[in-house]
Design a protein around this motif. Sequence first.
Motif, short mmCIF file in Angstrom:
data_model
loop_
_atom_site.label_atom_id
_atom_site.label_comp_id
_atom_site.label_asym_id
_atom_site.label_seq_id
_atom_site.Cartn_x
_atom_site.Cartn_y
_atom_site.Cartn_z
N ALA A 22 25.48 48.78 12.64
CA ALA A 22 24.99 48.13 13.86
C ALA A 22 25.10 49.06 15.06
O ALA A 22 24.19 49.12 15.91
CB ALA A 22 25.77 46.84 14.11
N THR A 23 26.20 49.78 15.14
CA THR A 23 26.39 50.72 16.25
C THR A 23 25.35 51.82 16.21
O THR A 23 24.78 52.23 17.23
CB THR A 23 27.81 51.31 16.20
N ASP A 24 25.07 52.32 14.98
CA ASP A 24 24.09 53.39 14.81
C ASP A 24 22.70 52.94 15.27
O ASP A 24 21.92 53.73 15.80
CB ASP A 24 24.05 53.81 13.34
N LEU A 25 22.41 51.64 15.11
CA LEU A 25 21.11 51.10 15.48
C LEU A 25 21.11 50.44 16.86
O LEU A 25 20.13 49.80 17.25
CB LEU A 25 20.64 50.09 14.42
N ALA A 26 22.23 50.61 17.60
CA ALA A 26 22.35 50.08 18.96
C ALA A 26 22.14 48.58 19.02
O ALA A 26 21.47 48.05 19.91
CB ALA A 26 21.38 50.80 19.90
N LEU A 27 22.69 47.87 18.06
CA LEU A 27 22.59 46.42 18.01
C LEU A 27 23.86 45.78 18.54
O LEU A 27 24.97 46.26 18.26
CB LEU A 27 22.34 45.95 16.57
N ASP A 28 23.73 44.72 19.29
CA ASP A 28 24.87 43.94 19.74
C ASP A 28 25.16 42.84 18.72
O ASP A 28 24.30 42.46 17.92
CB ASP A 28 24.56 43.30 21.10
N PRO A 43 19.28 31.46 18.78
CA PRO A 43 19.04 31.71 20.20
C PRO A 43 19.88 32.86 20.73
O PRO A 43 21.04 33.05 20.32
CB PRO A 43 19.46 30.38 20.86
N ARG A 44 19.31 33.62 21.63
CA ARG A 44 20.06 34.68 22.30
C ARG A 44 21.04 34.06 23.27
O ARG A 44 20.83 32.96 23.77
CB ARG A 44 19.11 35.60 23.05
N HIS A 45 22.16 34.75 23.49
CA HIS A 45 23.10 34.27 24.51
C HIS A 45 23.67 35.47 25.23
O HIS A 45 23.63 36.60 24.75
CB HIS A 45 24.20 33.41 23.89
N GLY A 46 24.19 35.25 26.35
CA GLY A 46 24.61 36.34 27.22
C GLY A 46 26.00 36.85 26.92
O GLY A 46 26.85 36.87 27.81
N GLY A 47 26.26 37.25 25.70
CA GLY A 47 27.54 37.81 25.35
C GLY A 47 27.69 39.23 25.83
O GLY A 47 26.74 39.87 26.28
N ALA A 48 28.90 39.77 25.69
CA ALA A 48 29.16 41.14 26.10
C ALA A 48 28.40 42.10 25.19
O ALA A 48 28.22 41.84 24.01
CB ALA A 48 30.66 41.42 26.03
N PRO A 49 27.93 43.22 25.74
CA PRO A 49 27.23 44.20 24.90
C PRO A 49 28.19 44.85 23.91
O PRO A 49 29.41 44.83 24.09
CB PRO A 49 26.69 45.20 25.91
N GLY A 50 27.62 45.42 22.85
CA GLY A 50 28.43 46.07 21.84
C GLY A 50 28.55 45.22 20.59
O GLY A 50 28.07 44.08 20.54
N PHE A 51 29.19 45.77 19.61
CA PHE A 51 29.33 45.07 18.34
C PHE A 51 30.82 44.93 18.02
O PHE A 51 31.59 45.89 18.13
CB PHE A 51 28.62 45.83 17.21
#
Length: 774
Positions: free
Chosen positions: A36-42, A89-97
Amino acid sequence: MAATRELAGPLRERRRLAVRGIVQGVGFRPFVHRLATDLALDGEVRNDAAGVTIELEGSREALDRFEARLAAEAPRLARIDRVEGAAVPRHGGAPGFAIRASAGGRVSTAIGPDTAICDDCLAELLDPRNRRHRYALINCTNCGPRFTITRALPYDRSTTSMAAFVQCPACHAEYTTPTDRRFHAEPNACPECGPSLTLRAIDGAPVAGDPVAGALALLAQGRIVAAKGLGGYHLACDARSRAAVATLRERKAREAKPFAVMAANVASLDALVEIGAAERALLESAERPIVLLRKRPGADASLPGVAPGLAWLGAMLPYTPLHYLLFHEAAGRPAGTAWLARAHELALVMTSANPGGEPLVIGDDEAHRRLAGIADAVLAHDRAIVTRCDDSVARIGDGGAVQFVRRARGYTPRAVRLAGAGPSVVATGGWFKSTACVTRADEAFVTPHIGDLDNAPTCRALEQAIEHLVGILEVAPDAVAHDLHPDFFSTRLAHELAARWSVPAIGVQHHHAHIAAVAAEHRVEAPLLGLALDGVGLGTDGAAWGGELLRVERGAFERLGHLAPLGLPGGDRAAREPWRMAASVLARAGHHGEIARRFGDEPAAATVTQMLARGARVPATTSAGRWFDAAAGLLGVSRRMAFEGQAAMQLEGLADAHGPVAAEPGLYTWDDDGTLDLTPLAMRVAGIGDAGFGAALFHAVLVEALADWVGATARHTGLATVACGGGCFLNAIVARGLRAALSRRGIAMLEAAAVPPNDGGLALGQAAVARQLC
């Protein structure tokens, strides 16, 4: 290089992925984090009761790439059965995994099997600069114990026997760093905080000095050391010492049954056995079973008394750090792993520490108590074994396929995938080579090999194995399946469990279960023929069956034919004394007088002759195994057996050493009722003075007889597939020859692969039948 994270916006999506299979305790969450980090996914990942749940947010392209790489790049010990995806649904969580704590809920995931030490940990173990240098309990997410230390799921440290050990700061840092190889490696430890190694005399007195060096010194003196493995203890001795092997046999009361041998590497085995590419791959696999290998000339002289009179040697490579340390000590403690490329002289008998056929010893105090009088010392550590799990035994068949003789460590509790979902069933197996089976949805979980149910401790071990498996899988059984024999402990246990759970107890005929096990693992539910060849099993008519041709369709079967019955003079005793079966064949052929000529030195020869003439105390059996015994007795190969199947194994070895011969015609017949009579073959063998040729001819004609028998039945029924089960299919000559002979007749042959063809696979077949009858 990691992808650049996109700014939040309408092009971003969020998905939830539920991953099912063996995805806990195998480094799966760290792998997901890195991907996930490699693909820049939260998002986040967590273990749950059903497997692993992943939530991801990013571009559709990145999410699709994640799903594609998830299956393609999964850790080597992981097994992804399915991935269920859904948009959320998307939610406004902190960025990162992030990696989150495990969630609860009803368990429907599986725990992975124990595996051998990986190359990375082995390199650290033998590196003097590493903080885990010569630490006998080294492991990571890619190796080490899983099933045998787990009390419950989800698989977390708190639910394993490592819960008692608090990690030091260095280990805790590894355990909590997502990029570390030991991230959430539940047995993670080091010399500062983990279990420790001890060497004690059998009376419990500590042996001074380094435990590994002390144990090796005792082995060099011809002593017997009980060494703790992953799923239980081994009894170890110097395999090259005639006196040490003889002492172990005497103390363990194991007259002739073969021992397994452990060597440092394949190069060390090469002078003793023949090793092909498939055998080498199996020896060096993460599962590390005992592999049956054909002996080279001189093997018995190098390993006196280890596997007497047999063509095969059971061999394995080290699979725990402790095993490697013993060979490392013998090599003079060299730094690094280069020494493992060379052949080494040390060879160790490594046999299960189970005195008197009882269950495998797993406890440290238990080892001193139960192994007194057998072992001289105990090499142990204080990481508790929760569930016993013996070594697996396997061989390579034609085409490189693995065939189990015994399925346990390295493979248990890996699920057998079934044709479809069904009721949860517990099956209690038979009597010999006992295992149990628990089904859940479309999976069947078979316990490790438990043993013959001829003593109270083994019976308790069967109960404990069922209790542990039912508990860890959190299933509510809908039925309990068992053998038809009313006197088997497994049958009585099935009725007790059925009453406790208020569910039906379902009896399944022994040979029906053998065929159903093969059909289940091949996911075949259409009608097929079944050829069951084994020692004995109770038939629906109350007789002793063992050479059966069946028509099987889901939960029902029809007996289409069987081998001609042989009398058992003296009942069960005849199954242990092949000369009696030889006498039975002679009597069947009308040659009663020949019995005294051949076996007149047997004190019971006259009595047996009278019994056969009068038919008194001579129950009949259609057992294929007894025909093998008769041939061995007629050829002078074996008069008495020290363990089940010994005569047949010796006969196979002689045939293998002699090489193939052409099948002679006219040495078998079958009647309109489907009875295949091998009496002409047995009498032909009786007149052969060369035991090797006689054994080869017996195998060649038997294969042709069986193929003709099945072929004629296939034409009559219109069924062109036959499932073959029963212990006789561990005979490589029979299995290989029959496969080729049936193929020439246009018949497909299904064989056991996921479980053994012998009674070790019986519970799977019982469960499969019971599921269809619920």
